[in-house]
Design an enzyme around this catalytic site. Sequence first.
Site, PDB file in Angstrom:
ATOM      1  N   GLY A 167       0.806  -1.212   0.000  1.00  0.00           N
ATOM      2  CA  GLY A 167       0.000   0.000   0.000  1.00  0.00           C
ATOM      3  C   GLY A 167       0.840   1.264   0.000  1.00  0.00           C
ATOM      4  N   ILE A 191      -4.223 -11.012   7.521  1.00  0.00           N
ATOM      5  CA  ILE A 191      -4.433 -10.423   8.847  1.00  0.00           C
ATOM      6  C   ILE A 191      -5.672 -10.974   9.540  1.00  0.00           C
ATOM      7  CG2 ILE A 191      -3.200  -8.295   8.293  1.00  0.00           C
ATOM      8  CD1 ILE A 191      -5.968  -6.929   8.016  1.00  0.00           C
ATOM      9  N   ALA A 241      -6.299  -2.436   5.251  1.00  0.00           N
ATOM     10  CA  ALA A 241      -7.741  -2.274   5.464  1.00  0.00           C
ATOM     11  C   ALA A 241      -8.471  -2.512   4.155  1.00  0.00           C
ATOM     12  CB  ALA A 241      -8.059  -0.872   5.983  1.00  0.00           C
ATOM     13  N   THR A 289     -10.726  -0.671   1.989  1.00  0.00           N
ATOM     14  CA  THR A 289     -11.039   0.761   1.922  1.00  0.00           C
ATOM     15  C   THR A 289     -12.027   1.138   0.822  1.00  0.00           C
ATOM     16  OG1 THR A 289      -9.115   1.166   0.508  1.00  0.00           O
ATOM     17  CG2 THR A 289      -8.798   1.390   2.889  1.00  0.00           C
ATOM     18  N   THR A 319      -9.957   6.759   9.940  1.00  0.00           N
ATOM     19  CA  THR A 319     -10.506   7.575   8.860  1.00  0.00           C
ATOM     20  C   THR A 319     -11.534   8.592   9.342  1.00  0.00           C
ATOM     21  OG1 THR A 319     -11.900   7.422   6.866  1.00  0.00           O
ATOM     22  CG2 THR A 319     -12.178   5.703   8.492  1.00  0.00           C
ATOM     23  N   TYR A 360     -18.273   1.110   5.595  1.00  0.00           N
ATOM     24  CA  TYR A 360     -16.827   1.311   5.731  1.00  0.00           C
ATOM     25  C   TYR A 360     -16.535   2.060   7.026  1.00  0.00           C
ATOM     26  CZ  TYR A 360     -12.270   3.509   5.113  1.00  0.00           C
ATOM     27  OH  TYR A 360     -10.985   3.959   5.312  1.00  0.00           O
ATOM     28  N   LYS A 376     -14.547   0.621  10.416  1.00  0.00           N
ATOM     29  CA  LYS A 376     -13.330   1.262  10.924  1.00  0.00           C
ATOM     30  C   LYS A 376     -13.525   1.755  12.358  1.00  0.00           C
ATOM     31  CE  LYS A 376      -9.933   2.043   9.124  1.00  0.00           C
ATOM     32  NZ  LYS A 376      -8.651   1.260   9.156  1.00  0.00           N
TER      33      LYS A 376
END
Length: 279
Positions: A12, A37, A60, A62, A101, A124, A128
């Site tokens: 990333g 993960i 993540a 995203t 975020t 999302y 998070k």
Amino acid sequence: MRPKLLVTGGHGVLAGYVRRLMPHYQVIAPDKLELDITNDTAVTKLLNQEKPAVIIHAAALTDVDYCQSHPELADQVNARASGQLALAAEAIGAQFVYISTAAVFNGRSEFSVESDEPDPINHYGRSKLAGERLVAEFSPSALIVRSAWLIGGGREQRKFVANILRLAETQTELAVVNDKVGSLTYARDLVEFIDRSLPSRLSGIYHFASAGECSRYDIAECLVSTMQLPTRLVPVGSEFFAESFAAPRPDREVLRSIKHDFSIDWQTTLKQYIEDELR
């Protein structure tokens, strides 16, 4: 000997800057093929084997629309896996940094600070936020950093700025949304902030972004002007792309901080990114 630092999401944008800007650590940056993960056994095995002093959890799911249509997977990746990583980090005494975020807020306020109550409007953001809460529960000394519209990486990145640049170089006219605004976060600056925070073991929730606010249209306009591209930009409302979006977006993803200053404005940040990576 340099201490070890593990950053998840090894391919990333954020991990790329960690490798470049933190040479004083021995950086371990597994991608999703090298470390699942969501596999607790694999995570525990790697952490016990490497014993990193620091873990930056940047991996993540995203894609906002994908999260909306795959809520269970979003919860598994963004929430449960984050909690398990924090728990494993605590077991080996590693400093834990969780990248979150602005999407944890509903976007109805002019801006959001660290003490404001989260209220996400899409899955999302909900996943998070759940990740934040699990991290705080399992690793009380963790640093949770909320960023907003993240920019970084080169032209190959599938992010807004690089996408606009590719389109602007091949099309004479582009429609760009101008009715939603946010803060801009340069991934390089975010990594430098994290690096500065580690020696003092900064903990709790911090917001990090550039000063000011901008729309996607503002970003595109600055990009086209700076790169001297002839493309004509057409401002449109978000309903123009409504059929492409499965998830609602906050009207305002604007972050401010009650803990530190955002000293660089978004235009300067964007132009610096263009010079660093896109010229």
